[in-house]
Design an enzyme around this catalytic site. Structure first.
Site, PDB file in Angstrom:
ATOM      1  N   CYS A  32      -3.150   9.692   4.373  1.00  0.00           N
ATOM      2  CA  CYS A  32      -2.593   8.693   5.288  1.00  0.00           C
ATOM      3  C   CYS A  32      -3.037   8.972   6.728  1.00  0.00           C
ATOM      4  CB  CYS A  32      -1.070   8.719   5.154  1.00  0.00           C
ATOM      5  SG  CYS A  32      -0.158   8.034   6.528  1.00  0.00           S
ATOM      6  N   CYS A  35      -0.236   9.438   9.294  1.00  0.00           N
ATOM      7  CA  CYS A  35       0.426  10.726   9.022  1.00  0.00           C
ATOM      8  C   CYS A  35      -0.333  11.855   9.706  1.00  0.00           C
ATOM      9  CB  CYS A  35       0.501  10.999   7.524  1.00  0.00           C
ATOM     10  SG  CYS A  35       1.447   9.783   6.591  1.00  0.00           S
TER      11      CYS A  35
END
Length: 108
Positions: A32, A35
């Site tokens: 991600c 993230c």
């Protein structure tokens, strides 16, 4: 300097639910992009807020049971736990000021 704790289903209750200190749990995935951008920000928050809050990370791909239990539909999702209960939730990337405000608004 406070370190970010890596949590899985084996130590989740001990590290989060039973914690006397509020715990901000970042549910993330290694693939991600947002993230990855969030990680250095959380490290700064952890070092600046020290003993007032524990910053923890849960890899949703390694801990699917926890992700399901907490209804994680997208990453990153940050959940602030206090006295073992969820008190705040943010979905998506947040900057440092928003994260600090999220934590401070729930601390006594």
């Amino acid at each position: 300097m406070a370190e970010i704790q890596h949590i899985n289903k084996d130590n989740f209750n001990e590290m989060v639910i039973d914690s006397k200190t509020p715990v901000l749990v970042d549910f993330f995935a290694t693939w991600c992009g947002p993230c990855k951008m969030l990680s250095p920000i959380l490290e700064q928050v952890a070092s600046e807020m020290g003993d007032r809050v524990v910053i923890a990370k849960v890899d949703i791909d390694e801990c699917m049971d926890l992700a399901q239990e907490y209804g994680i539909m997208s990453v990153p999702t940050m959940i602030l736990f206090k006295d073992g209960a969820e008190v705040s939730r943010n979905i998506g990337f947040r900057g440092k000021p928003q994260i600090v405000e999220m934590i401070n608004s729930k601390l006594d």
